[in-house]
Design an enzyme around this catalytic site. Sequence first.
Site, PDB file in Angstrom:
ATOM      1  N   GLY A 209      -8.828  -0.591  14.007  1.00  0.00           N
ATOM      2  CA  GLY A 209     -10.288  -0.532  14.169  1.00  0.00           C
ATOM      3  C   GLY A 209     -10.750  -1.535  15.206  1.00  0.00           C
ATOM      4  O   GLY A 209      -9.947  -2.073  15.963  1.00  0.00           O
ATOM      5  N   ASN A 210     -12.040  -1.770  15.242  1.00  0.00           N
ATOM      6  CA  ASN A 210     -12.572  -2.769  16.173  1.00  0.00           C
ATOM      7  C   ASN A 210     -13.811  -3.426  15.574  1.00  0.00           C
ATOM      8  O   ASN A 210     -14.253  -3.056  14.489  1.00  0.00           O
ATOM      9  CB  ASN A 210     -12.858  -2.138  17.544  1.00  0.00           C
ATOM     10  CG  ASN A 210     -13.848  -1.006  17.441  1.00  0.00           C
ATOM     11  OD1 ASN A 210     -14.992  -1.213  17.050  1.00  0.00           O
ATOM     12  ND2 ASN A 210     -13.404   0.204  17.766  1.00  0.00           N
ATOM     13  N   ARG A 211     -14.354  -4.392  16.288  1.00  0.00           N
ATOM     14  CA  ARG A 211     -15.411  -5.224  15.708  1.00  0.00           C
ATOM     15  C   ARG A 211     -16.812  -4.646  15.880  1.00  0.00           C
ATOM     16  O   ARG A 211     -17.785  -5.306  15.559  1.00  0.00           O
ATOM     17  CB  ARG A 211     -15.351  -6.624  16.343  1.00  0.00           C
ATOM     18  CG  ARG A 211     -14.159  -7.427  15.864  1.00  0.00           C
ATOM     19  CD  ARG A 211     -14.132  -8.787  16.524  1.00  0.00           C
ATOM     20  NE  ARG A 211     -15.340  -9.561  16.254  1.00  0.00           N
ATOM     21  CZ  ARG A 211     -15.706 -10.629  16.931  1.00  0.00           C
ATOM     22  NH1 ARG A 211     -14.956 -11.058  17.929  1.00  0.00           N
ATOM     23  NH2 ARG A 211     -16.805 -11.285  16.625  1.00  0.00           N
ATOM     24  N   SER A 212     -16.937  -3.443  16.367  1.00  0.00           N
ATOM     25  CA  SER A 212     -18.281  -2.882  16.553  1.00  0.00           C
ATOM     26  C   SER A 212     -19.008  -2.763  15.200  1.00  0.00           C
ATOM     27  O   SER A 212     -18.444  -2.264  14.233  1.00  0.00           O
ATOM     28  CB  SER A 212     -18.177  -1.499  17.186  1.00  0.00           C
ATOM     29  OG  SER A 212     -19.437  -0.880  17.164  1.00  0.00           O
TER      30      SER A 212
END
Length: 416
Positions: A209-212
């Site tokens: 995933g990512n930090r968005s």
Amino acid sequence: MEPKRIIVGVAGGIAAYKAATVVRQLTEAGHSVRVVPTESALRFVGAATFEALSGNPVHTGVWDDVHEVPHVRFGQEADLVVVAPATADLLARAVAGRADDLLTATLLTARCPVMFAPAMHTEMWFHPATVENVATLRRRGAVVLEPASGRLTGADTGAGRLPEAEEITTLAQLLLARGDALPYDLGGVKVLVSAGGTREPIDPVRFIGNRSSGKQGYAMARVLAQRGADVTLIAGHTAGLIDPAGVHVVHIGSAAQLKDAVSKHAPDAHVLVMAAAVADFRPTQVQTSKIKKSADPDAAAPTIELTRTEDVLAGAVRARADGQLPNMRAIVGFAAETGDANGDVLHHARAKLQRKGCDLLVVNAVGENRAFEVDNNDGWLLAADGAESALEHGSKTLMASRIVDAIVAFLQSGSG
Ligand code: CTP
């Protein structure tokens, strides 16, 4: 933000109980709030609740404290008037210019931005009388929020729910920050917005995933809808954000699902806003059962092979160039950049704008407490014609409203 004087008008509908939270959030933000309910509102929530939450006395009529001339003074002195909930009856009285209680008198004397947050049954909302009243108020410069859809007072559901308190206060703060009303200038414009982060499955319990947080994209969808656009929001993973009122939300997980959703909805859209943080790589193989670690602590760790995902933004630019998106008039990309040995943030952003071929690129500098997960942001807006402007520091909602200003200018310039 400097503390402001806000009048919260409350009309007589069941959603009046949510006004208590609106008052709470505005006072917690440091503003001075005075609640002006109608007589019927007090059948739902007692004056004591509003007095305790606002720290100010509550009256409904024009005959209390007459020597202080409140029916003129409240409106004159206010920096913002928010009516939540605004019933069909209250909207009708506002249109007629009635002044038969303190709230309508205040509406007549207010020279500041005025925002109505309607709440009523779907039949009332779509009745031609209400439709015309809303159009009249908007034409006069008031902001009339799109209501949310969902559960109404009884077992029925539909359009007419009061937007969540947080959404109302966010938009109220936007009006204060802008210092002017939000124009209702995107009627008939279909906008496709993507927001949040994608998740690429590794096995049944793990993903890349990512930090968005989705905050910037959700703010874009919210502001676009409140300016009259017909908005579809393709939402990836977010930090538990509430769906914006008046927006059609499609929830997706992976980059491939996001691409499919964009491909499905883009042919209808006039504007595409790609605020989602789309994974560039996904695991080549998704394991059907959970990857176990070996009992031997010295055994080699598993290697996950990655495959490139499709670039959705570049794909949309190509599809438009190939004539597959004849309605599409503006494609907006987002870029979170860091400077490095090869150049600063703007240098990389200019190259990305070239590479992606979109019409506008919103650029944020990423770093400690910047861009991701936080509420405030700043950046630059780069246009394909070489124009560059700074986006002043402020809430992501204020940023969104500046970006929407630029999209409207782009559409009106005839470029789009
Ligand atoms: N984007 C996309 N599809 C992808 C990756 C990114 O549509 N597979 C879009 C994003 O939604 C955003 C823009 O492209 O609007 C820029 O995203 P970013 O991750 O900064 O760009 P990349 O092309 O991935 O460039 P980088 O090499 O800097 O990661």
